[in-house]
Design a protein around this motif. Structure first.
Motif, short mmCIF file in Angstrom:
data_model
loop_
_atom_site.label_atom_id
_atom_site.label_comp_id
_atom_site.label_asym_id
_atom_site.label_seq_id
_atom_site.Cartn_x
_atom_site.Cartn_y
_atom_site.Cartn_z
N ARG A 98 -7.31 1.36 6.11
CA ARG A 98 -6.84 0.00 6.33
C ARG A 98 -6.23 -0.13 7.72
O ARG A 98 -5.51 0.74 8.18
N THR A 116 -5.06 5.77 8.34
CA THR A 116 -5.42 4.95 7.19
C THR A 116 -6.73 4.22 7.46
O THR A 116 -7.01 3.81 8.58
N ASP A 160 0.78 5.93 -0.61
CA ASP A 160 0.16 7.18 -1.03
C ASP A 160 1.27 8.20 -1.19
O ASP A 160 2.06 8.41 -0.27
N GLU A 168 -8.47 6.32 1.10
CA GLU A 168 -7.30 5.79 1.80
C GLU A 168 -7.21 6.25 3.25
O GLU A 168 -6.63 5.56 4.09
N TRP A 169 -7.76 7.45 3.55
CA TRP A 169 -7.56 8.06 4.85
C TRP A 169 -8.89 8.49 5.46
O TRP A 169 -9.80 8.90 4.75
N TRP A 199 0.87 -1.19 0.00
CA TRP A 199 0.00 0.00 0.00
C TRP A 199 0.90 1.23 0.00
O TRP A 199 2.00 1.21 0.53
N ASN A 208 -11.60 -1.59 -1.36
CA ASN A 208 -10.43 -1.64 -0.48
C ASN A 208 -10.77 -1.11 0.91
O ASN A 208 -9.91 -0.64 1.63
#
Length: 468
Positions: free
Chosen positions: A108, A106, A34, A48-49, A32, A459
Motif C-alpha cells: 500500500r 508496504t 501487521d 502486505e509487503w 492497516w 488490497n
C-alpha cells in the motif's frame, strides 16, 4: 533514510514488547497493521509487503541513493519472522567481507492524513543490540516515502520522506527527520533534512523495544508533523517552516508507503563515525519489529464507522475480484489478464478485466488520475499490460472522460511489478467535472505478448481519482 544530523535531548522512560497490535487509542480508527505473527524463518506477508533486493531500484540511484554498501536479499538469513511475533532483519558479512541485509516496503502506498484529520504511523522496534566499535556502520530505519517515488526514483526529496525512526552506529538515540523540497539545500536543508534526536526513554534504544510514532495533523492550521518515542514528543515541523509550494508537493499526492530496513555504511553513519563499517563491526545483530500500525482520527476519509451516514463513494478505488472497485478487502486476491495472442492491442481494450465503482458524488479537485497496479507476467517474454480509466459524471451511461495510459512492459521474471501513472498518458478524451451519482470504470488488459498475466486485486491494486 537520507543523511540526518541533529542535536541530542536526554529524557527518561521505557516500554516493553506487546506481542500484538494494541487496540486503537480513543478516537482513532485502525487503517492497516501487521503484527508479524508466523513460523520462525518465514518471510513477512507477501500480500502486505514487497521485498527490495540488490543495491538500488532498477534505473534508480546506486547504493539506494545513500552510499550504503550492503546487498539487500530475500534470504531468511537476512529477513524473516522469528516465531515469537517479531520481524527480524539481520545484517550479515561473508568471508570476503561482503555485507547483506534486508529492506521491505508496504504494498500500500496510500497512507495519508484525511482532510481535516490526523494520520498516525507507529511501530514497536528494538534496534540492533550492538554498541561501540562493534556497531559502526549499522543504520536501522523505519520510514515513509511519497507514493510518486515508485516508478520514478529521481523525484526525491520533493515527494517527501518521513523518517520515523533512524539510528546509526549503535548510539543510544533516535532521530526523526523530514526530507522535502530540493537537493541540495532548500527549505529542508538537504541532504541533512529537518531533524531532531533524543536518547531513548529508560532502557537504551538497543537493549529494549520502544514505540516510535509519527503524526501528520491536518486538523490544525498550520498543518503539522510530529515525532514521538514512547509517547514523548521530540520533534515537529509545520507547513509554514517549509512554504506552501514545498508542503503541497509532499502532501498533495496519493500518500505514502512504509519501509523497514537495516543498512550498513553510508553517508549518515560515516558522518558520525568515520568511514564505516570497519573491521571491528560485528555482523548478525538483528533489528526486531513487534508491530507496525496506521491509524487515522477525524477528517472526511477513512473506513466507515457503523454510526456514520452512508458514504457517497470513495476517491480511492481498490480493484476487486468480481468486477467491483472500492475500499480494500481484507486479503489479497488475483485475476488473470488474457493473452494478447501475439497481436497488438495498444490503446484498444482486448478481453479486459473490467472494474466499476459507483454511485460516486464528489467534487473534482483539479488533479489527475493516479494508479498503482500490481502486475506479473511470470516468465512470459514481451508482455505489456495497459489500463484505461473512464468517468461517467452523472451515471447516465455516457463516458464523459476517458484516459488511456501507455502500456507497461513486464519483465520475464516471476514476481509482481508496479504499473503506475508514471508510464504516462497515451490519450484522453472529454473533460473532468464534478461527479453526481457518477461512475468510474477501470479496464486492464494485455496490449502485447503471447502469454497471460496476473493482476493483484483485493488490497493490492488501487486507482485514485482526483475528487475530494
Amino acid at each position: 533514510m537520507a543523511l540526518a544530523l541533529a542535536g541530542l535531548l536526554a529524557v527518561g522512560g521505557a516500554g516493553t514488547a506487546r506481542g500484538a497490535v494494541p487496540p486503537p487509542p480513543p478516537g482513532w480508527r485502525l487503517q492497516w497493521s501487521d503484527d508479524f505473527t508466523g513460523p520462525d524463518r518465514s518471510l513477512p506477508s507477501a500480500a502486505e509487503w514487497q521485498i527490495d533486493t540488490g543495491h538500488g531500484y532498477p534505473g534508480g540511484p546506486g547504493n539506494w541513493g545513500t552510499g550504503e554498501i550492503q546487498n539487500y536479499t530475500s534470504s531468511p538469513d537476512n529477513l524473516s519472522l522469528d516465531g515469537n511475533g517479531n520481524l527480524r532483519i539481520t545484517p550479515l558479512r561473508d568471508g570476503a567481507g561482503n555485507w547483506t541485509s534486508a529492506r521491505i516496503e508496504t504494498r500500500r502506498a496510500d497512507f495519508k492524513a484525511p482532510a481535516g484529520g490526523t494520520l498516525r504511523i507507529e511501530g514497536r522496534i528494538q534496534m540492533p543490540n550492538v554498541t561501540g566499535d562493534a556497531a559502526l556502520g549499522y543504520w536501522p530505519a523505519f520510514w515513509a516515502l511519497g507514493a510518486p517515488y515508485r516508478g520514478n526514483y529521481w523525484n526525491w526529496p520533493a515527494i517527501g520522506e518521513f523518517d520515523i525512526m533512524e539510528n546509526v552506529n549503535g548510539i543510544n538515540s533516535v532521530w526523526g527527520v523530514l526530507h522535502c523540497g530540493v537537493n541540495p539545500g532548500g527549505p529542508c536543508n538537504e541532504t541533512t533534512g529537518l531533524g531532531a534526536s533524543r536518547v531513548c526513554p529508560g532502557a537504551s534504544c538497543q537493549s529494549a523495544f520502544h514505540t516510535y510514532r509519527f503524526e501528520w495533523d491536518r486538523s490544525a492550521s498550520p498543518n503539522e508533523l510530529r515525532w514521538y518515542v514512547d509517547d514523548q514528543l521530540f520533534h515537529s515541523v509545520n507547513q509554514n517552516q517549509v512554504g506552501a509550494g514545498t508542503w503541497a508537493d509532499m502532501t498533495d499526492h496519493a500518500g505514502y508507503f512504509l519501509l523497514l530496513n537495516v543498512a550498513i555504511g553510508g553517508a549518515f553513519p560515516d558522518a558520525l563515525g568515520g568511514p564505516t563499517p570497519t573491521a571491528a563491526t560485528v555482523p548478525g545483530r538483528p533489528m526486531l519489529v513487534d508491530y507496525v500500525a496506521v491509524w487515522t482520527r477525524g477528517g472526511t476519509t477513512g473506513p466507515p464507522d457503523p454510526t456514520d451516514p452512508p458514504p457517497s463513494g470513495s476517491s480511492q478505488l481498490y480493484l476487486r475480484t468480481g468486477g467491483g472497485a472500492g475500499d480494500a478487502t481484507a486479503s489479497a486476491t488475483t485475476v488473470t489478464l488474457a493473452s494478447a495472442g501475439g497481436a497488438n492491442h495498444d490503446g484498444t481494450p482486448h478481453n479486459p478485466q473490467v472494474f466499476t465503482s459507483g454511485p460516486i458524488t464528489r467534487t473534482y479537485d483539479g488533479g489527475s488520475t493516479q494508479f498503482d497496479l500490481l502486475v506479473d507476467a511470470g516468465t512470459s517474454v514481451a508482455n505489456g499490460q495497459q489500463v484505461r480509466v473512464s468517468y461517467d459524471r452523472t451515471g447516465d451511461g455516457t463516458w464523459d472522460r476517458t484516459e488511456t495510459y501507455h502500456y507497461f512492459a513486464t519483465d520475464p521474471t516471476s514476481g509482481y511489478e508496479h504499473y503506475t501513472q508514471a508510464r504516462g498518458l497515451q490519450s484522453a478524451t472529454g473533460t473532468h467535472g464534478n461527479l453526481t451519482n457518477g461512475k468510474v470504470r477501470v479496464e486492464v488488459w494485455n496490449a502485447i505478448g503471447n502469454g497471460s498475466s496476473t493482476l493483484g486485486t483485493g488490497n493490492q491494486s488501487v486507482v485514485r481519482i482526483p475528487f475530494g
